[in-house]
Design an enzyme around this catalytic site. Sequence first.
Site, PDB file in Angstrom:
ATOM      1  CG  HIS A   1      -7.293   6.260  -8.090  1.00  0.00           C
ATOM      2  ND1 HIS A   1      -8.159   5.407  -7.454  1.00  0.00           N
ATOM      3  CD2 HIS A   1      -7.346   5.900  -9.391  1.00  0.00           C
ATOM      4  CE1 HIS A   1      -8.698   4.586  -8.326  1.00  0.00           C
ATOM      5  NE2 HIS A   1      -8.216   4.875  -9.511  1.00  0.00           N
TER       6      HIS A   1
ATOM      7  CG  ASN B   1     -12.246  -0.325 -13.616  1.00  0.00           C
ATOM      8  OD1 ASN B   1     -12.732  -1.228 -12.948  1.00  0.00           O
ATOM      9  ND2 ASN B   1     -11.581   0.677 -13.079  1.00  0.00           N
TER      10      ASN B   1
ATOM     11  NE  ARG C   1     -16.864  -0.868 -14.110  1.00  0.00           N
ATOM     12  CZ  ARG C   1     -16.580   0.251 -13.479  1.00  0.00           C
ATOM     13  NH1 ARG C   1     -16.851   1.412 -14.051  1.00  0.00           N
ATOM     14  NH2 ARG C   1     -16.017   0.243 -12.286  1.00  0.00           N
TER      15      ARG C   1
ATOM     16  CG  PHE D   1      -1.838   1.193   1.275  1.00  0.00           C
ATOM     17  CD1 PHE D   1      -2.950   1.256   0.459  1.00  0.00           C
ATOM     18  CD2 PHE D   1      -1.577   2.266   2.121  1.00  0.00           C
ATOM     19  CE1 PHE D   1      -3.808   2.351   0.482  1.00  0.00           C
ATOM     20  CE2 PHE D   1      -2.426   3.367   2.153  1.00  0.00           C
ATOM     21  CZ  PHE D   1      -3.540   3.404   1.329  1.00  0.00           C
TER      22      PHE D   1
END
Length: 482
Positions: free
Chosen positions: A208, A290, A292, A202
């Site tokens: 992000h 992802n 999508r 982490f």
Amino acid sequence: MFSTVLVANRGEIALRVVRACREAGVRSVVAYSTADRESAAVRCADASVHIGPPTARSSYLSIPAIIEAARITGAEAIHPGYGFLSEDPDFAEVCATHGITFIGPSPQVMQRLGDKAEARAAMAEAGLPVLPGSSGALTSAGEAACLAAEIGYPVILKAVAGGGGRGMRVVRDPADLASAYTETRAHARAVFGDERVYLEKFVDDARHIEVQILCDLYGRAVHLGERDCSVQRRHQKLIEEAPAPALDEGTRAAMCDAALRGALAVGYTGAGTFEFVVSPAQDFHLMEVNCRLQVEHPVTEMTTGIDLVQEQLRIAAGEPLSLRQEDVAVRGSAIECRVNAEDPERDFRPTPGTLTEFVPPGGPFVRVDTHAYPGWRVGPDYDSLVAKVVVWAPDREQARARADRALAEFRVDGAGVRTTIPFLRQMLAHPAFAAAAHTTGLVAAAAPATHDTPTTPHEKAATTPCPDTSPPDPAPDASVVA
């Protein structure tokens, strides 16, 4: 191009797809549950099909019901939106079996990238940087402890079948690892039907950042720049922006190149997103892919002028990419704020109720993606997203001011309904965000009570069913509304 597309989703994304179909000259059909009978998407679509009761398991997650809806309406393709079945390789496989085009990547690619442990291995093989962690699913808490000791704390446990930031646990103390491992497995089993978990290093004080890609069926791919999604609570995004501010140009270019390299390595097709974690030193590592459309896709549309949903339709219909990389230009700055029916002062608990007032903001370069209207009931069965307020301006500071003005102008009221608007304005005004010095820890620092609180069933509902034991509906009823 297809003549008819079935939209297998709800809310603002269903309406978004309907509008894209209308502009492309494609007939749209919306599959809806009982709770969404009066939705804006149903009202706007060319036709609609009732597929079951409000519970997602018996409607939006019922593959037989959705396939039958496509069959009886003559739909040649299904757009899954995001959440629900959008990343389900079994659903994509069933679509192919019935001669229906799934608007997204192939079942094989989704299967490979949906297994987060396998995706890590595939991307590492393609030369993308991945965080130190397990090479596959963990077999025991003991194995997790040995690996964590080797790579160093803090570490994060994730579901192999997970996604969307759900079911993650950060562990900073070795004494907490065994219980976190057990809890993560239990959560993964309950939410994803797969208890396997893996472990990664982490990164504290991280950002992000994700890269949007488009790939056609002929091996051609382009990226549309990157988005910063660092303003999060419990790994769920609240504010997104494009382009990512305060990012080194070398890092930006390397990330975008890495995303294209990874996509081509696995034969990706359609729209997709490569998500990275970026350290304070601007080192980046892949988190996940992802398969999508993303909730935050409008900020990319606002800065590039490219309609991502229409691009999805064209690619799925077999058309080659009309864009070359040199055709993609990122202009200005866009910010998206997710307005949820939640109470930030009560740990972001959902606040369902009927809207008595709903007046979205307007003005130059303000876009509001929403399915809500006065009289619409924000129910407890699905995700609490009410609207996405998206703004564009020539630079980030002007975009930040415009976003705040738009949120201040937004009027949402109803018995028992509270929204995240005040909290979003607080985040926009936060000195760290204003200076583009924020990280994924910003919300936790600004509102400590919201940190590390278990996800509620309502927050999972956009992508998973609320807990229920009713069997899935075998097929939709015959009420096709033209």
